[in-house]
Every structure is written in C-alpha cells, then in structure tokens.
Enzyme design. Structure first.
Site, PDB file in Angstrom:
ATOM      1  N   ASN A   8       0.734  -1.263   0.187  1.00  0.00           N
ATOM      2  CA  ASN A   8       0.047  -0.016   0.091  1.00  0.00           C
ATOM      3  C   ASN A   8       0.933   0.894  -0.035  1.00  0.00           C
ATOM      4  OD1 ASN A   8      -1.797   2.179   0.623  1.00  0.00           O
ATOM      5  ND2 ASN A   8      -2.334   1.399   2.627  1.00  0.00           N
ATOM      6  N   LYS A  10       0.216   4.237  -0.130  1.00  0.00           N
ATOM      7  CA  LYS A  10      -0.656   5.564   0.356  1.00  0.00           C
ATOM      8  C   LYS A  10      -0.382   6.615  -0.484  1.00  0.00           C
ATOM      9  CE  LYS A  10      -0.124   3.053   4.798  1.00  0.00           C
ATOM     10  NZ  LYS A  10       0.098   2.955   6.179  1.00  0.00           N
ATOM     11  N   GLY A 173       3.011   2.145  10.640  1.00  0.00           N
ATOM     12  CA  GLY A 173       3.861   3.581  10.590  1.00  0.00           C
ATOM     13  C   GLY A 173       4.295   3.868  11.729  1.00  0.00           C
ATOM     14  N   SER A 212       3.744  -1.965  10.224  1.00  0.00           N
ATOM     15  CA  SER A 212       5.407  -2.358  10.559  1.00  0.00           C
ATOM     16  C   SER A 212       5.692  -3.558  10.257  1.00  0.00           C
ATOM     17  CB  SER A 212       5.690  -1.576  11.807  1.00  0.00           C
ATOM     18  OG  SER A 212       5.410  -0.444  12.004  1.00  0.00           O
TER      19      SER A 212
HETATM   20  P1  13P Z   1       3.276   0.277   7.654  1.00  0.00           P
HETATM   21  O1  13P Z   1       3.802  -0.985   7.064  1.00  0.00           O
HETATM   22  O2  13P Z   1       4.087   1.598   7.106  1.00  0.00           O
HETATM   23  O3  13P Z   1       3.336   0.267   9.146  1.00  0.00           O
HETATM   24  O4  13P Z   1       1.775   0.623   7.172  1.00  0.00           O
HETATM   25  C1  13P Z   1       0.915  -0.585   7.091  1.00  0.00           C
HETATM   26  C2  13P Z   1      -0.281  -0.123   6.511  1.00  0.00           C
HETATM   27  O5  13P Z   1      -1.038   0.653   6.851  1.00  0.00           O
HETATM   28  C3  13P Z   1      -0.630  -1.046   5.154  1.00  0.00           C
HETATM   29  O6  13P Z   1      -1.801  -0.691   4.618  1.00  0.00           O
END
Ligand code: 13P
Length: 254
Positions: A8, A10, A173, A212
């Site tokens: 993802n 984002k 995150g 994470s």
């Molecule tokens: P992280 O791997 O950056 O923690 O994000 C996880 C996430 O929200 C995937 O959709």
C-alpha cells in the site's frame, strides 16, 4: 491457501518514482514463488500506467479506495467501473487511515465490497483496533464488530472472495509490530469469526497482517498458521525491501 504480499503506497511517490518502483518490483518477478500473489496499490493518478507496466506479469495492481455507487455526482470519488475499465485487479477498503481521517464506516465498506465484487475486483478489507482498545483487551470485540457491520449485507460467496487484512492501528507506521503470537492469536479469532459466518469457505480466505511489517520481522509473522501474507506500507516504497518480503513469504509459507 493463497499467500499474498500487497504493498500500500498510500500518498507517496510522483509519476516518475511510481514508474521506477513498479519497474524495480517487476524486475524481480522471475524469482517470485508460484504460491505468492504480489499486489501493489499506487495512488489513483498512477494506476493506469502501473497496469500497463504490469501487463503480462504476475503483478496485480490495486486501488487504495473506491466509491460504492456506479456513477453520479460524487466530486472527487472513483467508481469500481472506472477502476475495472483500466484493468485494476484489487482494491483496499476500510483502511484505518480512511476510517480515521475520512469517516469511512463499516456499513459503507460493506457496500464498497459488494460493488468491487460485481466488477470482479478483489476487495482487501482492513480491520483492526486502536491502542486504547488493545490496552483495554477489547481488540477481539472491536474486530468482531467491524466484521459484523461490514459483512452484514454480503452473502457467503461475497465474503469468501474478500481478502482480510488485520492492521492494528497502533502498529501502522510506528515501527511497533504485533508479535507473531499477538498477530496469530487475533488472526485465529478472525478465522473463527469467518468460519462461524460462512462455514468451511472461511478457511480459504487469505488473512494478511499489516503494521510495520518489514523483512526483519516478516519471517516470524508469515510463518504462523493463520497469517497468509502481509499488507505492507513503508517497506513497500522500497523495491529491495518489498522484494525481500515476497521472497520471505515464498520461503516461509511453502
Ligand atoms: P506500515 O507498514 O508503514 O506500518 O503500514 C501498514 C499499512 O497501513 C498498510 O496498509
């Protein structure tokens, strides 16, 4: 059981960076285990180009959101028909960031899942508790309620075609990960909820862990019986790390 490693992205990358990252991910495709499905979810503006680049490869391109209506006066929204018309194969729905910042509810997410399936797009449904809820020991109840509301109007075959990503909000995150035991415990609970709702078909629904997840912790997570892959944020923005996660999934899950 399929194993899925999904990235993802984002709200990251510009057009050139997105093209470079897709190319770098695809460059490793010959080494992907046949049992691992690889998915990337770039931002909307880059989807069409990503689909073109992924054509003829095993990479599935996903959107990060969609609207439930077929079309209409919904400024800024994107329908499943639009996604389907450019060849998008999957779509994340109900991500905690959409719940938190954009007021997305499980009822709306349920309608999005139905719309996606009608267009033959694989929904990746996200659920998970916030830190307070985990600390109060309410994570099982929270996830059960989320699933209940999202799946209420869906029939057995729709739920069976939905991928579920458990993403504890406190691990997203933050660099803080659920331990393999914590993740397996709630994944087993989710599996139980699914089997209770749709019977044996619930045993075949891939359950992804997100929060994470990195190459250095994925081996412990992916190896557990009810963890069928990952939904990856930060580590999916780097082709080397993402490719390492695909490799780990292939090794650990066979
Ligand atoms: P992280 O791997 O950056 O923690 O994000 C996880 C996430 O929200 C995937 O959709």
């Amino acid at each position: 059981m399929r194993t899925i490693v999904a990235g993802n992205w984002k709200m990251h990358k510009d057009r050139i960076e997105a093209a470079d990252l897709i190319a770098a991910v695809i460059a490793g495709a010959d080494a992907w285990s046949p049992s691992v499905d690889v998915v990337v979810a770039p931002p909307f503006p880059f989807l069409a180009e990503a689909v073109e680049r992924a054509r003829g490869t095993r990479l599935v391109v996903a959107a990060q959101n969609c609207h439930e209506a077929a079309h209409g006066a919904y400024t800024g929204e994107v329908s499943v028909a639009m996604l389907s018309s450019i060849g998008v194969g999957a779509c994340i729905v109900g991500h905690s960031e959409r719940r938190q910042y954009f007021g997305e509810t499980d009822a709306a997410v349920g309608r999005k899942i139905a719309a996606l399936l009608s267009a033959n797009i694989m929904p990746i449904y996200c659920c998970g508790e916030v830190l307070d809820e985990r600390e109060q020991g309410r994570h099982f109840e929270v996830v059960a309620r989320q699933m209940d509301e999202a799946f209420r109007e869906l029939d057995v075959s729709a739920i069976a075609r939905t991928v579920i990503a458990y993403e504890p909000v406190w691990a997203i995150g933050t660099g803080r990960t659920a331990t393999p035991d914590q993740a397996q415990e709630i994944h087993a609970f989710i599996r139980g909820q699914l089997v209770g709702r749709i019977g044996d078909a619930g045993r075949e629904v891939p359950l992804l862990y997100g929060g994470s997840c990195k190459p250095d912790n994925a081996g412990g997570l992916f190896g557990r019986s009810d963890i069928n892959g990952g939904l990856i944020g930060g580590a999916a923005l780097d082709a080397t790390q993402f490719t390492a996660l695909i490799t780990i999934a292939g090794e650990v899950m066979n």
